[in-house]
Design an enzyme around this catalytic site. Structure first.
Site, PDB file in Angstrom:
ATOM      1  N   ASP A   1     -33.194 -75.722 -24.028  1.00 35.78           N
ATOM      2  CA  ASP A   1     -31.767 -75.582 -23.747  1.00 35.78           C
ATOM      3  C   ASP A   1     -30.979 -76.229 -25.144  1.00 35.78           C
ATOM      4  O   ASP A   1     -31.706 -76.833 -25.891  1.00 35.78           O
ATOM      5  CB  ASP A   1     -31.222 -76.470 -22.616  1.00 35.78           C
ATOM      6  CG  ASP A   1     -29.904 -76.506 -22.268  1.00 35.78           C
ATOM      7  OD1 ASP A   1     -29.187 -75.335 -22.730  1.00 35.78           O
ATOM      8  OD2 ASP A   1     -29.337 -77.210 -21.507  1.00 35.78           O
TER       9      ASP A   1
ATOM     10  N   ASN B   1     -28.802 -66.172 -16.250  1.00 38.64           N
ATOM     11  CA  ASN B   1     -28.478 -65.655 -17.643  1.00 38.64           C
ATOM     12  C   ASN B   1     -27.829 -64.431 -17.721  1.00 38.64           C
ATOM     13  O   ASN B   1     -27.231 -63.783 -18.548  1.00 38.64           O
ATOM     14  CB  ASN B   1     -29.707 -65.686 -18.597  1.00 38.64           C
ATOM     15  CG  ASN B   1     -29.933 -67.132 -19.228  1.00 38.64           C
ATOM     16  OD1 ASN B   1     -31.267 -67.622 -19.280  1.00 38.64           O
ATOM     17  ND2 ASN B   1     -28.849 -67.998 -18.771  1.00 38.64           N
TER      18      ASN B   1
HETATM   19  C1  FPP Z   1     -30.548 -71.810 -23.599  1.00 33.82           C
HETATM   20  O1  FPP Z   1     -29.773 -72.214 -24.570  1.00 33.82           O
HETATM   21  C2  FPP Z   1     -31.604 -70.884 -24.048  1.00 33.82           C
HETATM   22  C3  FPP Z   1     -31.700 -69.871 -23.466  1.00 33.82           C
HETATM   23  C4  FPP Z   1     -30.717 -69.214 -22.468  1.00 33.82           C
HETATM   24  C5  FPP Z   1     -32.660 -68.668 -24.145  1.00 33.82           C
HETATM   25  C6  FPP Z   1     -34.023 -69.529 -24.547  1.00 33.82           C
HETATM   26  C7  FPP Z   1     -34.318 -68.550 -25.757  1.00 33.82           C
HETATM   27  C8  FPP Z   1     -35.202 -68.801 -26.755  1.00 33.82           C
HETATM   28  C9  FPP Z   1     -35.550 -70.180 -26.987  1.00 33.82           C
HETATM   29  C10 FPP Z   1     -35.291 -67.835 -27.782  1.00 33.82           C
HETATM   30  C11 FPP Z   1     -36.050 -66.699 -27.607  1.00 33.82           C
HETATM   31  C12 FPP Z   1     -37.483 -67.062 -26.817  1.00 33.82           C
HETATM   32  C13 FPP Z   1     -38.284 -66.280 -26.569  1.00 33.82           C
HETATM   33  C14 FPP Z   1     -39.578 -66.627 -26.078  1.00 33.82           C
HETATM   34  C15 FPP Z   1     -37.945 -65.116 -27.277  1.00 33.82           C
HETATM   35  P1  FPP Z   1     -28.028 -72.075 -24.372  1.00 33.82           P
HETATM   36  O2  FPP Z   1     -27.821 -70.742 -24.898  1.00 33.82           O
HETATM   37  O3  FPP Z   1     -27.843 -72.285 -23.089  1.00 33.82           O
HETATM   38  O4  FPP Z   1     -27.587 -73.155 -25.319  1.00 33.82           O
HETATM   39  P2  FPP Z   1     -26.127 -74.075 -24.827  1.00 33.82           P
HETATM   40  O5  FPP Z   1     -26.410 -74.783 -23.321  1.00 33.82           O
HETATM   41  O6  FPP Z   1     -26.283 -75.101 -25.774  1.00 33.82           O
HETATM   42  O7  FPP Z   1     -25.177 -73.056 -24.681  1.00 33.82           O
END
Ligand code: FPP
Length: 242
Positions: A20, A68
């Protein structure tokens, strides 16, 4: 826990990570959210390599949840493009580290392009005998349990299973990857105290470690710190420790 290249470091058999904070990492730098996801790939690579080096048996990464899909279309498109690229670009990392790739989640909303890259990487790494890396993509814990319930009901209808024989082991056998050990340790970055529909069945007895740094800043030292915290926990599994 077992002997490891870092002799004093306790190593869980199975680790799960809620990655996250990519958005916050980017926003705090005045960047678009997708830049955080891009940098998140480096943290994925570091984590996979270190888990493989330390002999972690199973690593499950929450890359894209069922929820998501309700993000803005542009972010979904870019995340899917990133995922596709990751699935091709990281093949040498997976092969060099003897990592076997698996997918956890539903396939129905993923594009043919993503599914093809995913299936190719899964096939390419199928004979690898080290860490099993389960990428949770289009994954939801409730959805996984609903899918298991549906398949159990089908088995009952087909006369292969009697309702009175359904028990905890039956449900466990119908999860996406029944062969993977339940996580001993669940790591969440960026400080939130939630499980967010991740591995709801499998984390029943996982130790939880919440780390304040955002995922793109997650370093090997943070992984080691999580392992050390895990090593200090007394795991009782509902019973009494003598
Ligand atoms: C949460 O951060 C992360 C995600 C929804 C996606 C996770 C993806 C990655 C780590 C990169 C891609 C991974 C692979 C394996 C290709 P958020 O966007 O919810 O962050 P926030 O809570 O700060 O908004």
């Amino acid at each position: 826990m077992r002997e490891t290249p870092n002799a004093d470091l306790p190593v869980p058999r199975s680790v799960a990570v809620i990655m996250d904070g990519n958005g916050r990492w980017a926003r705090s730098r005045g960047l678009e959210r997708i830049r955080g996801h891009e940098r998140g790939i480096d943290a994925v690579r570091r984590t996979v390599e270190e888990c493989a080096r330390l002999g972690v048996e199973a690593l499950t990464l929450y890359a894209f949840s069922e929820e998501n899909w309700s993000r803005p279309a542009r972010e979904i498109k870019l995340l899917m493009r990133l995922l596709e690229r990751f699935l091709v670009d990281e093949r040498p990392t997976l092969m060099d580290n003897n990592v076997r790739l698996l997918h956890s989640g539903r396939r129905d909303r993923l594009s043919t392009r993503v599914l093809e890259r995913l299936d190719e990487s899964i096939a390419m790494t199928a004979a690898n005998t080290g860490t099993r890396l389960a990428l949770a993509i289009s994954y939801g814990g409730r959805q996984e349990l609903a899918d298991a319930a549906r398949r159990i009901a089908e088995a009952v209808l087909a006369g292969e299973l009697a309702p009175e024989d359904i028990d905890v082991a039956t449900v466990a056998r119908h999860l996406y990857h029944p062969e993977l050990p339940d996580p001993d340790l669940l790591i969440r970055t960026a400080g939130e105290l939630r499980v967010s529909n991740f591995l709801l069945w499998q984390i029943s007895y996982a130790e939880i470690h919440v780390c304040d740094v955002c995922w793109p800043d997650f370093q090997i030292e943070h992984l080691h710190e999580a392992f050390r915290t895990f090593g200090r926990r007394v795991r009782k599994f509902g019973t009494v420790v003598p």
